[in-house]
Write a protein that holds these residues in place. Sequence first.
Motif, PDB file in Angstrom:
ATOM      1  N   SER A 104       0.833  -1.211   0.000  1.00 45.26           N
ATOM      2  CA  SER A 104       0.000   0.000   0.000  1.00 45.26           C
ATOM      3  C   SER A 104       0.867   1.261   0.000  1.00 45.26           C
ATOM      4  O   SER A 104       0.509   2.263  -0.633  1.00 45.26           O
ATOM      5  CB  SER A 104      -0.960   0.007   1.185  1.00 45.26           C
ATOM      6  N   ARG A 140       0.743   4.092  -2.901  1.00 50.40           N
ATOM      7  CA  ARG A 140       0.595   5.520  -2.615  1.00 50.40           C
ATOM      8  C   ARG A 140       1.751   6.322  -3.207  1.00 50.40           C
ATOM      9  O   ARG A 140       1.561   7.442  -3.708  1.00 50.40           O
ATOM     10  CB  ARG A 140       0.519   5.746  -1.110  1.00 50.40           C
ATOM     11  N   GLN A 192       1.101   6.709  -6.893  1.00 51.06           N
ATOM     12  CA  GLN A 192      -0.003   7.642  -7.162  1.00 51.06           C
ATOM     13  C   GLN A 192       0.451   9.084  -7.030  1.00 51.06           C
ATOM     14  O   GLN A 192      -0.104   9.960  -7.681  1.00 51.06           O
ATOM     15  CB  GLN A 192      -1.173   7.376  -6.216  1.00 51.06           C
ATOM     16  N   ARG A 193       1.440   9.342  -6.192  1.00 46.83           N
ATOM     17  CA  ARG A 193       1.949  10.702  -6.032  1.00 46.83           C
ATOM     18  C   ARG A 193       2.727  11.183  -7.251  1.00 46.83           C
ATOM     19  O   ARG A 193       2.851  12.361  -7.488  1.00 46.83           O
ATOM     20  CB  ARG A 193       2.837  10.808  -4.796  1.00 46.83           C
TER      21      ARG A 193
END
Length: 171
Positions: free
Chosen positions: A162, A166, A169-170
């Motif tokens: 996870s 994340r 995704q940044r």
Amino acid sequence: MPKKTIKRFMPDHAKIRNHKHLKIFGSLVHEPNLWCLNRRSAAGAFAVGLFFAFVPVPFQMLLAAGGAILFRVNLPLSVALVWLTNPVTMPPIFYGVYKVGSLILGRHGDKFHFEPTWDWLVGSIETVGPAFLLGCLVCASVASLIGYFGISWLWRYSVAKSWQKRKEQRR
């Protein structure tokens, strides 16, 4: 991911706290650490629950609750995991446990013939009993270790995955 999945299947805390059989533990049942769900408490609960699942006594849930209180791990998860051995799964699991015990003791030629009578039960304690109890101890220990390290690894893997997601995704 494991936390969400585990929480979905866990029983209600209030229902367990007020269970009539857990009254013997008194106020120990109200300790907050027994109800939180994190990597340590989940892995420990798997270890306790799987260990007592292989203990051949009728009050496994009470033993699992006592173990959860002693080791301060998640109580509902420990108690729920004892149901791995239920009336449907108990005969094949305990037969396998007996086979493991007889393999360790070197009793490869022992023939096992089950009769649902009291006389057979009393007579077989001397012949089948040692292999069965040794197999229970070995399988309980192995299942406990696999459960502890398996859930701990799965939890860490899920958190790392996870974090990686994340991070991507940044970008």
